[in-house]
Design a protein around this motif. Structure first.
Motif, PDB file in Angstrom:
ATOM      1  N   GLY A 191       0.790  -1.226   0.000  1.00  0.00           N
ATOM      2  CA  GLY A 191       0.000   0.000   0.000  1.00  0.00           C
ATOM      3  C   GLY A 191       0.822   1.276   0.000  1.00  0.00           C
ATOM      4  N   LEU A 192       2.118   1.142   0.174  1.00  0.00           N
ATOM      5  CA  LEU A 192       2.983   2.323   0.156  1.00  0.00           C
ATOM      6  C   LEU A 192       3.129   2.862  -1.260  1.00  0.00           C
ATOM      7  CD1 LEU A 192       5.889   1.096   2.455  1.00  0.00           C
ATOM      8  CD2 LEU A 192       4.211   2.859   3.021  1.00  0.00           C
ATOM      9  N   GLU A 193       3.065   4.180  -1.395  1.00  0.00           N
ATOM     10  CA  GLU A 193       3.280   4.790  -2.702  1.00  0.00           C
ATOM     11  C   GLU A 193       4.703   4.493  -3.154  1.00  0.00           C
ATOM     12  OE1 GLU A 193       3.286   9.089  -4.992  1.00  0.00           O
ATOM     13  OE2 GLU A 193       2.677   9.008  -2.895  1.00  0.00           O
ATOM     14  N   GLY A 194       4.834   3.995  -4.371  1.00  0.00           N
ATOM     15  CA  GLY A 194       6.137   3.677  -4.914  1.00  0.00           C
ATOM     16  C   GLY A 194       6.480   2.201  -4.877  1.00  0.00           C
ATOM     17  N   VAL A 195       5.740   1.413  -4.088  1.00  0.00           N
ATOM     18  CA  VAL A 195       5.979  -0.031  -4.052  1.00  0.00           C
ATOM     19  C   VAL A 195       5.137  -0.670  -5.155  1.00  0.00           C
ATOM     20  CG1 VAL A 195       5.722  -2.155  -2.715  1.00  0.00           C
ATOM     21  CG2 VAL A 195       6.531  -0.076  -1.596  1.00  0.00           C
ATOM     22  N   SER A 196       5.796  -1.367  -6.068  1.00  0.00           N
ATOM     23  CA  SER A 196       5.070  -1.964  -7.185  1.00  0.00           C
ATOM     24  C   SER A 196       4.833  -3.459  -7.023  1.00  0.00           C
ATOM     25  CB  SER A 196       5.808  -1.697  -8.501  1.00  0.00           C
ATOM     26  OG  SER A 196       7.109  -2.231  -8.453  1.00  0.00           O
ATOM     27  N   VAL A 229      10.729  -7.222  -2.407  1.00  0.00           N
ATOM     28  CA  VAL A 229      10.004  -5.978  -2.664  1.00  0.00           C
ATOM     29  C   VAL A 229      10.641  -5.246  -3.842  1.00  0.00           C
ATOM     30  CG1 VAL A 229      11.314  -4.679  -0.927  1.00  0.00           C
ATOM     31  CG2 VAL A 229       9.075  -3.874  -1.601  1.00  0.00           C
ATOM     32  N   GLN A 230       9.786  -4.736  -4.713  1.00  0.00           N
ATOM     33  CA  GLN A 230      10.225  -3.922  -5.845  1.00  0.00           C
ATOM     34  C   GLN A 230       9.606  -2.548  -5.636  1.00  0.00           C
ATOM     35  OE1 GLN A 230       9.112  -5.505  -9.664  1.00  0.00           O
ATOM     36  NE2 GLN A 230      10.175  -3.920 -10.775  1.00  0.00           N
ATOM     37  N   TYR A 231      10.438  -1.509  -5.715  1.00  0.00           N
ATOM     38  CA  TYR A 231       9.949  -0.175  -5.391  1.00  0.00           C
ATOM     39  C   TYR A 231      10.710   0.898  -6.155  1.00  0.00           C
ATOM     40  CZ  TYR A 231      14.063  -0.080  -2.352  1.00  0.00           C
ATOM     41  OH  TYR A 231      15.343  -0.123  -1.875  1.00  0.00           O
ATOM     42  N   ASP A 232      10.090   2.070  -6.227  1.00  0.00           N
ATOM     43  CA  ASP A 232      10.666   3.233  -6.893  1.00  0.00           C
ATOM     44  C   ASP A 232      11.401   4.061  -5.829  1.00  0.00           C
ATOM     45  OD1 ASP A 232      11.185   5.717  -8.072  1.00  0.00           O
ATOM     46  OD2 ASP A 232       9.281   5.748  -9.162  1.00  0.00           O
ATOM     47  N   LEU A 251      13.896   2.471   1.426  1.00  0.00           N
ATOM     48  CA  LEU A 251      13.973   1.149   2.039  1.00  0.00           C
ATOM     49  C   LEU A 251      13.738   1.247   3.546  1.00  0.00           C
ATOM     50  CD1 LEU A 251      14.414  -1.835   1.527  1.00  0.00           C
ATOM     51  CD2 LEU A 251      16.867  -1.448   1.784  1.00  0.00           C
ATOM     52  N   ASP A 252      14.202   2.331   4.156  1.00  0.00           N
ATOM     53  CA  ASP A 252      13.973   2.528   5.593  1.00  0.00           C
ATOM     54  C   ASP A 252      12.479   2.604   5.910  1.00  0.00           C
ATOM     55  OD1 ASP A 252      16.635   2.450   6.332  1.00  0.00           O
ATOM     56  OD2 ASP A 252      16.892   4.626   6.252  1.00  0.00           O
TER      57      ASP A 252
END
Length: 75
Positions: free
Chosen positions: A26-31, A44-47, A53-54
């Motif tokens: 649900g975090l913005e940027g996590v795909s 986890v894959q994220y922008d 990451l923290d």
């Protein structure tokens, strides 16, 4: 996109998997989030321009789990 694998201690059931996938996902940027209960890993894959990451670690730890390590994910 950045991909990491987090070693997470304290996951024991399907609810743990759902909780982490829903909250981190649900975090913005996590795909993408994949929780592997048997190996105690979370992929986890994220922008990196939208979420750190923290922040991802904090969300997992706020749910009562311990992030014990981080690796670069293999594709």
């Amino acid at each position: 996109m950045e991909q990491k694998t987090l070693m997470v201690k304290g996951m024991s059931c399907g609810h743990c998997v759902s909780s982490i996938e829903e909250n981190v996902g649900g975090l913005e940027g996590v795909s993408k989030v994949n929780v592997h209960l048997q190996s105690a890993r979370v992929d986890v894959q994220y922008d990196i321009d939208k979420v750190t990451l923290d922040t991802i670690k904090e969300v997992i730890e706020e749910q009562g789990y311990d992030v014990e390590g981080i690796e670069n994910a293999t594709s």
